[in-house]
Scaffold this active site. Sequence first.
Site, short mmCIF file in Angstrom:
data_model
loop_
_atom_site.label_atom_id
_atom_site.label_comp_id
_atom_site.label_asym_id
_atom_site.label_seq_id
_atom_site.Cartn_x
_atom_site.Cartn_y
_atom_site.Cartn_z
N TYR A 34 -48.98 26.00 42.15
CA TYR A 34 -47.55 26.16 42.45
C TYR A 34 -47.21 27.64 42.61
CZ TYR A 34 -42.51 26.37 41.53
OH TYR A 34 -41.17 26.64 41.61
N ALA A 88 -32.35 23.43 34.58
CA ALA A 88 -32.28 22.09 33.98
C ALA A 88 -31.82 21.07 35.02
CB ALA A 88 -31.34 22.10 32.79
N ASP A 126 -40.43 13.55 55.13
CA ASP A 126 -41.47 13.94 54.18
C ASP A 126 -42.05 15.26 54.67
OD1 ASP A 126 -43.69 14.30 52.60
OD2 ASP A 126 -44.58 12.35 53.01
#
Length: 259
Positions: free
Chosen positions: A157, A191, A64
């Site tokens: 972001y 995508a 993580d």
Amino acid sequence: MEVRLDGRAVVITGAASGIGAAIAAEAARAGGRLCLTDIDDAGLSGVAAELSALGAEIATVVADLSDAAAPARVAADARARFGRIDGLVNAAGLTTRAGLADAMPETWDHLFAVNGRAPFFLMQEAVRDMRARGAAGSIVNILSVNAHVGLPDLAVYSGSKGALSTLTKNAANAHMADLIRVNGINLGWVATEAEHHMQSVVLGKGPDWLAEAAATRPAGRLVEAGEAGRLAVWLLSDASRPMTGMALDLEYWVAGSPP
């Protein structure tokens, strides 16, 4: 020049799916020995199995990257398996939506931990290994076209990717004399599986979001993960020497052009 990574030990984050998995596949086909890491244990195991079946030498580390200790552990595992780190791709990243009006401190901290702090300290680990051996190396950071400005709901972001863009150039300048090249890819709209979930479910645009989004692009489609993979491996390889300190846009429009 043929793009090859024969025998080179490369760490790739976010390798369980999407961009990271595409980069791992290209790197494996180019002959790299790969240490793949992701928080998704099952996805990581699946990618590793596929690439191992192709004959690639693969190690995996479930980690993580919001944990400040993760970069050192990933690097230690890579060195334990391969004896060195020749390349690094920081592909892991969070795209949690948060704008200036609604962002919370915990969102800021989480995004900057994964998108900024983890890549920085992974770069530190890779550079330390390369310098200790007096060896050249290459680092590729997956940035974002949102670092140019960013959509309103991607403020945090965009800031995290802008920070990583500056760190990319800073590291390139600091370690040019060590023959360690550091470059970035300002990646556009891709995508991936994660983007499909974000658009169709989280943002409620439904299953037809991709066709509608593609219709807005000048080329009639979004960037494909494999295209990002091929560019990342080229930047890792000797074929891109002496390029360093660059942030290359990879999108189906030119930054600054009219919408």
